[in-house]
Scaffold this motif. Structure first.
Motif, PDB file in Angstrom:
ATOM      1  N   LEU A   7      60.976  74.408 -38.117  1.00  0.00           N
ATOM      2  CA  LEU A   7      60.070  75.567 -38.183  1.00  0.00           C
ATOM      3  C   LEU A   7      60.387  76.421 -39.742  1.00  0.00           C
ATOM      4  O   LEU A   7      61.657  76.627 -39.539  1.00  0.00           O
ATOM      5  N   THR A   8      59.650  76.487 -39.990  1.00  0.00           N
ATOM      6  CA  THR A   8      59.916  77.768 -41.342  1.00  0.00           C
ATOM      7  C   THR A   8      58.376  79.525 -41.651  1.00  0.00           C
ATOM      8  O   THR A   8      57.842  78.552 -40.320  1.00  0.00           O
ATOM      9  N   THR A   9      59.185  80.264 -42.339  1.00  0.00           N
ATOM     10  CA  THR A   9      58.403  81.483 -42.603  1.00  0.00           C
ATOM     11  C   THR A   9      58.383  81.567 -44.008  1.00  0.00           C
ATOM     12  O   THR A   9      58.515  80.515 -44.639  1.00  0.00           O
ATOM     13  N   ALA A  10      58.300  82.660 -44.301  1.00  0.00           N
ATOM     14  CA  ALA A  10      57.782  82.841 -45.725  1.00  0.00           C
ATOM     15  C   ALA A  10      59.138  82.592 -46.100  1.00  0.00           C
ATOM     16  O   ALA A  10      58.737  82.152 -47.231  1.00  0.00           O
ATOM     17  N   ARG A  11      60.213  82.563 -45.504  1.00  0.00           N
ATOM     18  CA  ARG A  11      61.758  83.038 -46.504  1.00  0.00           C
ATOM     19  C   ARG A  11      62.297  81.708 -46.039  1.00  0.00           C
ATOM     20  O   ARG A  11      63.500  81.656 -46.282  1.00  0.00           O
ATOM     21  N   ARG A  15      66.440  74.361 -38.582  1.00  0.00           N
ATOM     22  CA  ARG A  15      67.466  72.448 -39.349  1.00  0.00           C
ATOM     23  C   ARG A  15      68.691  72.846 -38.172  1.00  0.00           C
ATOM     24  O   ARG A  15      68.494  73.225 -38.080  1.00  0.00           O
ATOM     25  N   ARG A  16      68.509  71.715 -37.712  1.00  0.00           N
ATOM     26  CA  ARG A  16      69.594  71.079 -36.432  1.00  0.00           C
ATOM     27  C   ARG A  16      70.542  71.628 -36.847  1.00  0.00           C
ATOM     28  O   ARG A  16      71.055  71.092 -38.205  1.00  0.00           O
ATOM     29  N   PHE A  17      71.834  71.593 -36.462  1.00  0.00           N
ATOM     30  CA  PHE A  17      73.358  71.523 -36.565  1.00  0.00           C
ATOM     31  C   PHE A  17      73.282  70.061 -36.751  1.00  0.00           C
ATOM     32  O   PHE A  17      72.977  68.712 -36.583  1.00  0.00           O
ATOM     33  N   THR A  18      74.683  69.401 -37.600  1.00  0.00           N
ATOM     34  CA  THR A  18      75.242  68.725 -38.203  1.00  0.00           C
ATOM     35  C   THR A  18      77.178  68.485 -37.457  1.00  0.00           C
ATOM     36  O   THR A  18      77.243  70.073 -37.809  1.00  0.00           O
ATOM     37  N   ALA A  19      77.730  67.809 -37.515  1.00  0.00           N
ATOM     38  CA  ALA A  19      78.537  68.216 -37.754  1.00  0.00           C
ATOM     39  C   ALA A  19      79.935  68.531 -38.283  1.00  0.00           C
ATOM     40  O   ALA A  19      80.653  68.966 -38.728  1.00  0.00           O
ATOM     41  N   GLY A  64      63.415  70.902 -27.492  1.00  0.00           N
ATOM     42  CA  GLY A  64      62.751  72.127 -27.731  1.00  0.00           C
ATOM     43  C   GLY A  64      63.402  73.367 -28.182  1.00  0.00           C
ATOM     44  O   GLY A  64      63.295  74.176 -28.615  1.00  0.00           O
ATOM     45  N   PHE A  65      64.925  73.170 -26.983  1.00  0.00           N
ATOM     46  CA  PHE A  65      65.253  73.991 -27.354  1.00  0.00           C
ATOM     47  C   PHE A  65      66.634  74.053 -28.171  1.00  0.00           C
ATOM     48  O   PHE A  65      67.482  72.851 -29.048  1.00  0.00           O
ATOM     49  N   GLY A  66      67.607  74.832 -28.401  1.00  0.00           N
ATOM     50  CA  GLY A  66      68.319  74.495 -28.639  1.00  0.00           C
ATOM     51  C   GLY A  66      69.250  75.838 -29.985  1.00  0.00           C
ATOM     52  O   GLY A  66      68.527  76.958 -29.883  1.00  0.00           O
ATOM     53  N   MET A  67      70.201  75.715 -30.642  1.00  0.00           N
ATOM     54  CA  MET A  67      70.450  76.775 -31.278  1.00  0.00           C
ATOM     55  C   MET A  67      70.301  75.678 -32.925  1.00  0.00           C
ATOM     56  O   MET A  67      70.443  74.649 -33.176  1.00  0.00           O
ATOM     57  N   TRP A  68      69.549  76.791 -33.759  1.00  0.00           N
ATOM     58  CA  TRP A  68      69.121  75.697 -34.935  1.00  0.00           C
ATOM     59  C   TRP A  68      70.112  76.498 -36.455  1.00  0.00           C
ATOM     60  O   TRP A  68      69.682  78.467 -36.235  1.00  0.00           O
ATOM     61  N   VAL A  69      70.668  75.863 -37.131  1.00  0.00           N
ATOM     62  CA  VAL A  69      70.599  76.938 -38.287  1.00  0.00           C
ATOM     63  C   VAL A  69      69.693  77.271 -38.555  1.00  0.00           C
ATOM     64  O   VAL A  69      68.651  77.393 -39.423  1.00  0.00           O
ATOM     65  N   THR A  70      69.857  78.531 -39.446  1.00  0.00           N
ATOM     66  CA  THR A  70      68.859  78.923 -40.616  1.00  0.00           C
ATOM     67  C   THR A  70      69.578  79.372 -41.727  1.00  0.00           C
ATOM     68  O   THR A  70      70.010  79.331 -41.926  1.00  0.00           O
ATOM     69  N   LEU A  71      68.352  78.643 -42.487  1.00  0.00           N
ATOM     70  CA  LEU A  71      68.268  78.618 -44.082  1.00  0.00           C
ATOM     71  C   LEU A  71      67.819  79.456 -44.907  1.00  0.00           C
ATOM     72  O   LEU A  71      66.355  79.925 -44.199  1.00  0.00           O
ATOM     73  N   GLU A  72      67.409  80.003 -45.666  1.00  0.00           N
ATOM     74  CA  GLU A  72      66.752  80.589 -46.745  1.00  0.00           C
ATOM     75  C   GLU A  72      65.783  79.738 -47.885  1.00  0.00           C
ATOM     76  O   GLU A  72      66.746  78.065 -47.845  1.00  0.00           O
ATOM     77  N   GLY A  80      72.756  81.762 -41.035  1.00  0.00           N
ATOM     78  CA  GLY A  80      72.992  81.841 -39.747  1.00  0.00           C
ATOM     79  C   GLY A  80      72.511  80.783 -38.750  1.00  0.00           C
ATOM     80  O   GLY A  80      72.220  79.990 -39.358  1.00  0.00           O
ATOM     81  N   PHE A  81      72.279  81.814 -37.725  1.00  0.00           N
ATOM     82  CA  PHE A  81      71.581  80.995 -36.699  1.00  0.00           C
ATOM     83  C   PHE A  81      70.363  81.581 -35.700  1.00  0.00           C
ATOM     84  O   PHE A  81      70.648  83.224 -35.787  1.00  0.00           O
ATOM     85  N   HIS A  82      69.393  80.497 -35.124  1.00  0.00           N
ATOM     86  CA  HIS A  82      68.560  81.576 -34.242  1.00  0.00           C
ATOM     87  C   HIS A  82      68.336  80.457 -33.156  1.00  0.00           C
ATOM     88  O   HIS A  82      68.528  79.261 -33.151  1.00  0.00           O
ATOM     89  N   LEU A  83      67.720  81.008 -31.738  1.00  0.00           N
ATOM     90  CA  LEU A  83      67.767  79.858 -30.985  1.00  0.00           C
ATOM     91  C   LEU A  83      66.252  80.140 -29.870  1.00  0.00           C
ATOM     92  O   LEU A  83      66.270  81.581 -30.050  1.00  0.00           O
TER      93      LEU A  83
END
Length: 182
Positions: A7-11, A15-19, A64-72, A80-83
């Protein structure tokens, strides 16, 4: 889109978390300013449990649900992360976020929360989405209002994660939110 990864926005991008995200995640939760208004892992062992028992298996358990790493979008360093997930112990679906202190005040939280609301309403076909914050956390409450949620009083959630605290409670129905963003 079957889940929020990509999922992307302008900035931003999710992505999924990994170990491999353990060190970064533990550092995020170790910042007392980040944790000031919430619970979260307090030790390396609790961070390991969160990552390996809740976050990573959660992608298969609730697609479809979960915690997702937020990147520029222009980098690969987590900020951070969004969920979109269920409020713990509840059937209510929420959006939420945690950002490292260096990324506060730039509109990132609002930008991705809006994208997750659109994703939840259009991709997941959710009829209503919620959010909660500690009552004193007025900064996060402003983010949720800017993203288009509405405050609906306060609630106490019995799950131990919420420490018995009274939480500011937000929600919005799909039709109302989508028409406000048309």
């Amino acid at each position: 889109m079957t889940d929020a990864a990509g999922l992307t926005t302008a900035r931003l991008v999710l992505r999924r978390f990994t170990a491999d995200d353990y060190d970064w995640l533990h550092a995020l939760w170790s910042d007392p300013e980040v944790k000031r208004h919430m619970g979260g892992p307090a030790s390396p062992e609790q961070t390991t449990a969160l990552l390996h028992e809740r976050i990573l298996p959660g992608y298969a358990r609730e697609p479809g649900f979960g915690m997702w790493v937020t990147l520029e979008r222009e980098g690969d360093t987590p900020m951070g992360f969004h969920l979109p997930n269920h409020i713990q112990g509840e059937t209510l679906v929420q959006v939420g976020y945690v950002l490292g202190k260096a990324h506060w005040g730039r509109g990132y939280a609002t930008e991705m929360c809006e994208a997750l609301l659109r994703y939840g309403f259009t991709e997941l076909k959710l009829p209503r989405i919620h959010a909660i914050t500690d009552v004193p956390n007025v900064g996060s409450q402003r983010v949720l209002l800017k993203a288009g949620l509405e405050r609906h009083g306060e609630r106490v959630f019995p799950h131990p994660s919420y420490r018995g605290a009274t939480m500011a409670f937000f929600q919005r129905d799909a039709g109302d939110w989508l028409s406000s963003r048309a």
